[in-house]
Design a protein around this motif. Structure first.
Motif, mmCIF file in Angstrom:
data_model
loop_
_atom_site.group_PDB
_atom_site.id
_atom_site.type_symbol
_atom_site.label_atom_id
_atom_site.label_comp_id
_atom_site.label_asym_id
_atom_site.label_seq_id
_atom_site.Cartn_x
_atom_site.Cartn_y
_atom_site.Cartn_z
ATOM 1 N N MET A 1 0.630 5.279 -7.443
ATOM 2 C CA MET A 1 -0.709 4.860 -7.841
ATOM 3 C C MET A 1 -1.759 5.646 -7.069
ATOM 4 S SD MET A 1 -2.418 2.900 -9.784
ATOM 5 C CE MET A 1 -4.189 2.727 -9.865
ATOM 6 N N THR A 2 -1.431 5.997 -5.842
ATOM 7 C CA THR A 2 -2.432 6.688 -5.038
ATOM 8 C C THR A 2 -2.459 8.162 -5.416
ATOM 9 O OG1 THR A 2 -0.906 7.117 -3.252
ATOM 10 C CG2 THR A 2 -2.178 5.098 -3.138
ATOM 11 N N ASP B 1 2.461 -0.974 -2.636
ATOM 12 C CA ASP B 1 3.126 0.224 -3.172
ATOM 13 C C ASP B 1 3.028 1.369 -2.172
ATOM 14 O OD1 ASP B 1 3.349 -1.374 -5.382
ATOM 15 O OD2 ASP B 1 2.401 0.005 -6.779
ATOM 16 N N ASP B 2 4.016 2.182 -2.148
ATOM 17 C CA ASP B 2 4.151 3.502 -1.474
ATOM 18 C C ASP B 2 4.915 3.481 -0.130
ATOM 19 O OD1 ASP B 2 2.673 4.260 -3.674
ATOM 20 O OD2 ASP B 2 0.941 4.948 -2.567
ATOM 21 N N HIS C 1 10.370 2.543 -5.161
ATOM 22 C CA HIS C 1 9.171 3.115 -5.821
ATOM 23 C C HIS C 1 9.438 4.590 -6.116
ATOM 24 C CE1 HIS C 1 4.959 2.689 -6.901
ATOM 25 N NE2 HIS C 1 4.488 3.462 -5.955
ATOM 26 N N HIS D 1 7.838 9.594 -5.566
ATOM 27 C CA HIS D 1 6.637 9.036 -6.205
ATOM 28 C C HIS D 1 6.371 9.751 -7.524
ATOM 29 C CE1 HIS D 1 2.559 7.294 -6.607
ATOM 30 N NE2 HIS D 1 3.070 6.329 -5.872
ATOM 31 N N PRO E 1 5.808 4.249 -10.048
ATOM 32 C CA PRO E 1 4.607 4.921 -9.541
ATOM 33 C C PRO E 1 3.604 5.139 -10.684
ATOM 34 C CG PRO E 1 6.568 5.946 -8.636
ATOM 35 C CD PRO E 1 7.033 4.967 -9.681
ATOM 36 N N HIS F 1 -2.263 -1.209 -1.772
ATOM 37 C CA HIS F 1 -1.636 -0.151 -0.954
ATOM 38 C C HIS F 1 -1.931 -0.432 0.510
ATOM 39 C CE1 HIS F 1 -2.026 1.462 -5.048
ATOM 40 N NE2 HIS F 1 -0.895 2.102 -4.788
HETATM 41 ZN ZN LIG Z 1 2.551 4.331 -5.725
#
Ligand SMILES: [Zn+2]
Length: 252
Positions: free
Chosen positions: A1-2, A43-44, A101, A105, A141, A210
């Protein structure tokens, strides 16, 4: 997502494909719960989620799900420094869930399925090497996936989470669970409204973010906003559980 440097495709074909994928339930289920459920997911994930994020959850007697991409461990990104093996060990010890995840990514709508399956296995091996159990929850992701991947998601995953807002109750696709962002303009107001509706329907709300700090990135959440959300959830009679523990609580 980032990953500020990367954005999933926004052309018409990709949009149509994304819409079709959303509506294709690879693992349909009818979910019901004895009480409303909230899951907080990261996430991440940046080290601040393991530190400040976990502190807020633990203050409320709750645990979260950390969707880890092993390729982001110890790497500085747009949401701050990535987690370390030490973070994984401490989170596991405290009862939090470590989810998958992908390792790289990847945008799973664009990467071929064999590479994605390898990517998932590489992440599992890396996380086990850091002391986590084999992940049972996955998050795509960027929320990007495909019907083919949803069909071929390894059975070791009880669920996969996307990034489309909505309540998880009644007819639900376990390969693309709904989730509300806990960042961006108006996000906390929207998730607070979702909690009220979920309380009435005994539904499952998943929030995702995040980094967590007093000065979060554009994809992160303020510690006190997270604190207020958990407080509201308790007041509305929610149980706060990691994703797999929530699924294990389902009545049907
Ligand atoms: Zn992510």
């Amino acid at each position: 997502m980032t990953a500020a440097a990367y954005a999933p495709r926004r052309d018409l074909v990709s949009k149509v494909r994304r819409r079709l994928t959303q509506h294709y339930a690879a693992r349909p289920a009818t979910l019901s719960f004895a009480q409303p459920v909230l899951s907080i997911t990261f996430d991440d994930f940046p080290a601040s989620a393991a530190d400040a994020g976990a502190r807020v959850l633990e203050r409320h007697g709750a645990c979260g799900t950390y969707y880890a991409a092993s390729g982001m461990a110890g790497v500085e990104g747009p949401c701050g420094m990535g987690y370390t093996a030490g973070d994984i060990a401490r989170l596991v010890q405290a009862g939090h869930e470590i989810g998958c995840h992908t390792s790289s990514h990847a945008d799973c709508a664009r990467q071929d399925i064999f590479s994605t399956l390898e990517d998932l296995a590489r992440n599992r091996d890396a996380l086990i090497g850091m002391g986590a159990p084999s992940p049972r929850a996955h998050a795509f992701p960027y929320g990007e996936t495909s019907g083919e991947l949803k069909n071929n998601l390894p059975p070791r995953f009880m669920s996969a989470r996307g990034i489309l807002p909505g309540l998880n109750v009644g007819r639900t696709d376990l390969t693309q669970l709904h989730a509300y962002p806990l960042f961006g303009a108006g996000a906390m107001r929207r998730v607070a409204a979702a909690l009220k509706s979920a309380a009435r329907r005994k539904a499952w709300v998943i929030g995702f973010t995040h980094d967590v700090s007093d000065t979060p990135s554009a994809w992160g959440t303020r510690s006190d906003d997270l604190d207020v959300l958990l407080h509201q959830a308790h007041q509305l009679g929610f149980v706060i559980l990691p994703v797999t523990a929530a699924l294990e609580r389902r009545l049907a």
